[in-house]
Motif scaffolding. Structure first.
Motif, PDB file in Angstrom:
ATOM      1  N   MET A   1       0.616  -0.829  -0.177  1.00 43.38           N
ATOM      2  CA  MET A   1      -0.045   0.069   0.366  1.00 43.38           C
ATOM      3  C   MET A   1       0.967   1.704   0.103  1.00 43.38           C
ATOM      4  O   MET A   1       1.647   1.338   0.718  1.00 43.38           O
ATOM      5  CB  MET A   1      -1.249   0.045   1.195  1.00 43.38           C
ATOM      6  N   GLY A   2       0.461   2.375  -0.907  1.00 43.55           N
ATOM      7  CA  GLY A   2       1.828   3.646  -1.023  1.00 43.55           C
ATOM      8  C   GLY A   2       1.482   4.796  -1.130  1.00 43.55           C
ATOM      9  O   GLY A   2       0.068   4.374   0.194  1.00 43.55           O
ATOM     10  N   LYS A   3       1.807   5.342  -0.956  1.00 43.52           N
ATOM     11  CA  LYS A   3       1.015   7.093  -0.151  1.00 43.52           C
ATOM     12  C   LYS A   3      -0.713   7.083  -0.967  1.00 43.52           C
ATOM     13  O   LYS A   3      -0.470   6.958  -2.382  1.00 43.52           O
ATOM     14  CB  LYS A   3       2.052   8.357  -0.810  1.00 43.52           C
ATOM     15  N   VAL A   4      -1.194   7.779  -0.026  1.00 44.67           N
ATOM     16  CA  VAL A   4      -2.397   8.093  -0.263  1.00 44.67           C
ATOM     17  C   VAL A   4      -2.263   9.710  -1.423  1.00 44.67           C
ATOM     18  O   VAL A   4      -2.360  10.340  -0.997  1.00 44.67           O
ATOM     19  CB  VAL A   4      -3.579   8.179   0.601  1.00 44.67           C
ATOM     20  N   LYS A   5      -2.228   9.469  -2.577  1.00 43.33           N
ATOM     21  CA  LYS A   5      -2.138  11.353  -2.634  1.00 43.33           C
ATOM     22  C   LYS A   5      -3.551  11.243  -3.384  1.00 43.33           C
ATOM     23  O   LYS A   5      -4.642  11.771  -3.122  1.00 43.33           O
ATOM     24  CB  LYS A   5      -1.802  10.585  -4.517  1.00 43.33           C
ATOM     25  N   GLY A   6      -3.290  13.393  -3.348  1.00 44.54           N
ATOM     26  CA  GLY A   6      -4.231  13.906  -3.427  1.00 44.54           C
ATOM     27  C   GLY A   6      -5.215  14.022  -1.725  1.00 44.54           C
ATOM     28  O   GLY A   6      -6.292  14.591  -1.983  1.00 44.54           O
ATOM     29  N   LYS A   7      -4.447  13.490  -0.586  1.00 49.86           N
ATOM     30  CA  LYS A   7      -5.002  13.921   0.003  1.00 49.86           C
ATOM     31  C   LYS A   7      -4.207  14.398   0.998  1.00 49.86           C
ATOM     32  O   LYS A   7      -3.260  14.511   1.227  1.00 49.86           O
ATOM     33  CB  LYS A   7      -5.189  12.628   0.830  1.00 49.86           C
ATOM     34  N   SER A   8      -4.762  15.180   1.671  1.00 46.93           N
ATOM     35  CA  SER A   8      -3.674  16.272   2.946  1.00 46.93           C
ATOM     36  C   SER A   8      -4.288  15.329   4.189  1.00 46.93           C
ATOM     37  O   SER A   8      -5.265  14.892   4.252  1.00 46.93           O
ATOM     38  CB  SER A   8      -4.162  17.611   3.007  1.00 46.93           C
ATOM     39  N   GLY A   9      -3.244  15.698   5.120  1.00 43.33           N
ATOM     40  CA  GLY A   9      -3.230  15.304   6.208  1.00 43.33           C
ATOM     41  C   GLY A   9      -1.892  13.693   6.568  1.00 43.33           C
ATOM     42  O   GLY A   9      -1.433  13.938   5.754  1.00 43.33           O
ATOM     43  N   PRO A  10      -2.429  13.349   8.390  1.00 44.87           N
ATOM     44  CA  PRO A  10      -1.375  12.431   8.626  1.00 44.87           C
ATOM     45  C   PRO A  10      -1.039  11.050   7.364  1.00 44.87           C
ATOM     46  O   PRO A  10       0.148  10.860   6.630  1.00 44.87           O
ATOM     47  CB  PRO A  10      -1.710  12.009   9.430  1.00 44.87           C
ATOM     48  N   LEU A  11      -2.624  10.725   6.732  1.00 44.38           N
ATOM     49  CA  LEU A  11      -2.172   9.771   5.548  1.00 44.38           C
ATOM     50  C   LEU A  11      -1.013   9.631   4.414  1.00 44.38           C
ATOM     51  O   LEU A  11      -0.838   9.589   3.674  1.00 44.38           O
ATOM     52  CB  LEU A  11      -3.554   9.372   5.289  1.00 44.38           C
ATOM     53  N   ALA A  12      -0.860  11.523   4.023  1.00 48.34           N
ATOM     54  CA  ALA A  12      -0.988  11.831   2.968  1.00 48.34           C
ATOM     55  C   ALA A  12       1.035  11.590   3.288  1.00 48.34           C
ATOM     56  O   ALA A  12       1.938  11.612   2.363  1.00 48.34           O
ATOM     57  CB  ALA A  12      -0.660  13.398   2.673  1.00 48.34           C
ATOM     58  N   ARG A  13       1.315  11.871   3.713  1.00 46.80           N
ATOM     59  CA  ARG A  13       3.063  11.472   4.742  1.00 46.80           C
ATOM     60  C   ARG A  13       3.053   9.983   5.238  1.00 46.80           C
ATOM     61  O   ARG A  13       4.245   9.234   5.379  1.00 46.80           O
ATOM     62  CB  ARG A  13       3.417  12.371   5.375  1.00 46.80           C
ATOM     63  N   ARG A  14       2.258   8.788   4.622  1.00 48.79           N
ATOM     64  CA  ARG A  14       2.705   7.729   5.637  1.00 48.79           C
ATOM     65  C   ARG A  14       4.028   7.162   4.519  1.00 48.79           C
ATOM     66  O   ARG A  14       3.859   7.008   3.240  1.00 48.79           O
ATOM     67  CB  ARG A  14       1.000   7.551   5.246  1.00 48.79           C
ATOM     68  N   PRO A  15       4.933   6.397   5.003  1.00 42.93           N
ATOM     69  CA  PRO A  15       5.797   5.607   4.464  1.00 42.93           C
ATOM     70  C   PRO A  15       4.900   4.495   3.609  1.00 42.93           C
ATOM     71  O   PRO A  15       3.757   3.794   4.114  1.00 42.93           O
ATOM     72  CB  PRO A  15       6.527   5.090   5.424  1.00 42.93           C
ATOM     73  N   ASP A  16       5.767   4.266   2.621  1.00 43.80           N
ATOM     74  CA  ASP A  16       5.387   3.162   2.014  1.00 43.80           C
ATOM     75  C   ASP A  16       5.587   1.923   2.948  1.00 43.80           C
ATOM     76  O   ASP A  16       5.908   1.649   3.887  1.00 43.80           O
ATOM     77  CB  ASP A  16       6.207   2.808   1.089  1.00 43.80           C
ATOM     78  N   ASN A  17       3.807   0.547   2.623  1.00 48.48           N
ATOM     79  CA  ASN A  17       3.999  -0.519   3.223  1.00 48.48           C
ATOM     80  C   ASN A  17       5.026  -1.480   2.705  1.00 48.48           C
ATOM     81  O   ASN A  17       4.465  -2.273   1.970  1.00 48.48           O
ATOM     82  CB  ASN A  17       2.463  -0.896   2.997  1.00 48.48           C
ATOM     83  N   SER A  18       5.829  -1.008   2.953  1.00 45.17           N
ATOM     84  CA  SER A  18       7.445  -2.214   3.052  1.00 45.17           C
ATOM     85  C   SER A  18       7.971  -2.719   3.921  1.00 45.17           C
ATOM     86  O   SER A  18       8.155  -1.974   4.888  1.00 45.17           O
ATOM     87  CB  SER A  18       8.669  -1.655   1.494  1.00 45.17           C
ATOM     88  N   ALA A  19       9.020  -3.557   3.677  1.00 43.40           N
ATOM     89  CA  ALA A  19       9.404  -4.334   5.442  1.00 43.40           C
ATOM     90  C   ALA A  19      10.468  -3.541   5.294  1.00 43.40           C
ATOM     91  O   ALA A  19      10.450  -2.840   6.679  1.00 43.40           O
ATOM     92  CB  ALA A  19       9.700  -5.892   4.726  1.00 43.40           C
ATOM     93  N   PHE A  20      11.035  -2.899   4.359  1.00 41.44           N
ATOM     94  CA  PHE A  20      12.116  -1.919   5.192  1.00 41.44           C
ATOM     95  C   PHE A  20      11.616  -0.455   5.438  1.00 41.44           C
ATOM     96  O   PHE A  20      12.021  -0.041   6.919  1.00 41.44           O
ATOM     97  CB  PHE A  20      12.824  -1.338   3.878  1.00 41.44           C
ATOM     98  N   LYS A  21      10.995  -0.280   5.030  1.00 41.01           N
ATOM     99  CA  LYS A  21      10.530   1.548   5.658  1.00 41.01           C
ATOM    100  C   LYS A  21       8.919   0.960   6.629  1.00 41.01           C
ATOM    101  O   LYS A  21       9.259   1.889   7.465  1.00 41.01           O
ATOM    102  CB  LYS A  21       9.630   2.053   4.603  1.00 41.01           C
ATOM    103  N   GLN A  22       8.699  -0.156   7.350  1.00 41.68           N
ATOM    104  CA  GLN A  22       8.304  -0.677   8.361  1.00 41.68           C
ATOM    105  C   GLN A  22       8.416  -1.469   9.334  1.00 41.68           C
ATOM    106  O   GLN A  22       8.208  -1.399  10.516  1.00 41.68           O
ATOM    107  CB  GLN A  22       6.896  -1.382   7.467  1.00 41.68           C
ATOM    108  N   GLN A  23      10.080  -1.012   9.197  1.00 43.85           N
ATOM    109  CA  GLN A  23      10.209  -1.802  10.323  1.00 43.85           C
ATOM    110  C   GLN A  23       9.691  -3.273  10.520  1.00 43.85           C
ATOM    111  O   GLN A  23      10.627  -4.023  11.830  1.00 43.85           O
ATOM    112  CB  GLN A  23      10.557  -1.706  11.107  1.00 43.85           C
ATOM    113  N   ARG A  24      10.086  -4.136   8.715  1.00 43.07           N
ATOM    114  CA  ARG A  24       9.479  -5.611   9.468  1.00 43.07           C
ATOM    115  C   ARG A  24      10.849  -6.943   8.738  1.00 43.07           C
ATOM    116  O   ARG A  24      10.784  -7.551   8.703  1.00 43.07           O
ATOM    117  CB  ARG A  24       8.049  -5.821   8.813  1.00 43.07           C
TER     118      ARG A  24
END
Length: 353
Positions: A1-24
């Motif tokens: 699950m990637g970044k949510v485009k076209g939206k403002s707020g915290p969800l717009a800057r959420r890291p990618d749902n990858s093992a590296f960026k989510q520290q898994r």
């Protein structure tokens, strides 16, 4: 699950749902227990102790004689004479005697030493022109401004080598003599060449290209440093190839020491003729000193050092003592942890209980 485009707020800057960026990512988290930690500390204590004892025995195998000649013997007359700057041009010699009770085997190195002389001051270290020292003719006529006030003499002539480092060059000379159980005293031969680093002698210090001129002609119109008796092209009266910027004594001095108490190599025992083929034999020795370098103005001391060397160097006890102290601390910490484990954790009980 990637970044949510076209939206403002915290969800717009959420890291990618990858093992590296989510520290898994898979990771190894060691469990430090008494069975792993205590043997490690005991092992490190043993290793440091063995290294410390080995280095200590190596250092103690070297032989060294250190003699302070600032006011020793007949040098006290020269010491008083050098207090007056007006006597700088007057020669003064003295003699100091000592004895060697155990023969120095192998190569013997002759050092001169200074105490309380700070070669590591920034302005002192910068007061030189490396362009001059590599033989650039343009730098002979126009020394670097870093050399001021030792860049020109009173007549306005450029100085070479310029700067405070070259101007304060150590200029005492030594002659070592040996007196055996029988017979007269004989001079101890010292090899005075090859005492510099290879890169210094062949890369950092070069004479100007003379072409069809002599070295003295290349330095025509160039003044000597104020505290020098002879110009740079006459530093060695016995060996014409050891003059100019490639003079061994000059190169050794120009490599600044890191600490105020230091020693610099003066020569190596020339082991060709008897009785010096195996080193310095037992007997009485004397050093004839041409006393020129004043030390009163910086409250310094002068000394000579005769020593043998090993693969580890000379008599330096810092590293062996450091290893032994580290070994003692590791062993003490291991004992403390062992007592704590024996009292609180041997049966699996936690300290909280």
């Amino acid at each position: 699950m990637g970044k949510v485009k076209g939206k403002s707020g915290p969800l717009a800057r959420r890291p990618d749902n990858s093992a590296f960026k989510q520290q898994r990512l898979p990771a190894w988290s060691p469990m430090l227990t008494a069975n792993t930690v205590l043997p490690f500390f005991y092992f490190m204590a043993l290793i440091c102790m063995l290294l410390g004892v080995w280095l200590l025995l190596t250092v103690q195998s070297t032989q060294e004689v250190k003699l302070d000649y600032t006011e020793a013997g007949t040098c006290n007359v020269c010491f008083e004479k050098r207090k007056n700057v007006s006597n700088a041009d007057q020669s003064c010699s003295c003699t100091m005697e000592f004895s060697i009770e155990k023969a120095f085997k192998g190569d013997v190195f002759f050092y001169y030493g200074l105490r309380n002389f700070h070669q590591n001051l920034r302005r002192y270290m910068d007061s030189r022109d490396d362009g001059q020292m590599v033989g650039r003719k343009t730098k002979l006529k126009k020394p670097s401004t870093y050399c001021q006030p030792f860049d020109k003499d009173e007549k306005g002539l450029p100085i070479a080598p310029c700067g405070a480092v070259a101007n304060s060059m150590f200029n005492d000379s030594f002659s070592l003599r040996y007196r055996g159980p029988t017979g007269p005293s004989v001079p101890v031969p010292l090899y005075r060449r090859g005492i510099t680093w290879y890169t210094d002698k062949n890369v950092k210090y070069r004479n100007p290209r003379t072409e069809n001129l002599t070295l003295a002609q290349e330095f025509e119109g160039i003044a000597k440093p104020p505290y020098w008796k002879n110009p740079v092209y006459q530093l060695d009266q016995l060996d014409p190839t050891n003059n100019g910027f490639i003079n061994d004594d000059l190169i050794v001095w120009m490599r600044e020491a890191a600490f105020p108490n230091f020693k610099k190599l003066y020569g190596v025992l020339y082991r060709v003729n008897k009785p010096f083929t195996k080193g310095l034999p037992v007997g009485n020795y004397s050093i004839e000193i041409s006393y020129n370098f004043p030390v009163q103005h910086f409250r310094g001391r002068k000394e000579v050092v005769l020593t043998t060397l090993t693969w580890f160097g000379g008599q330096n006890h810092f590293l062996p003592i450091a290893y032994l102290v580290t070994s003692s601390l590791c062993f003490l910490l291991a004992i403390v942890l062992t007592v704590v484990w024996w009292k609180f954790g041997k049966n699996g009980k936690n300290m909280e209980e």
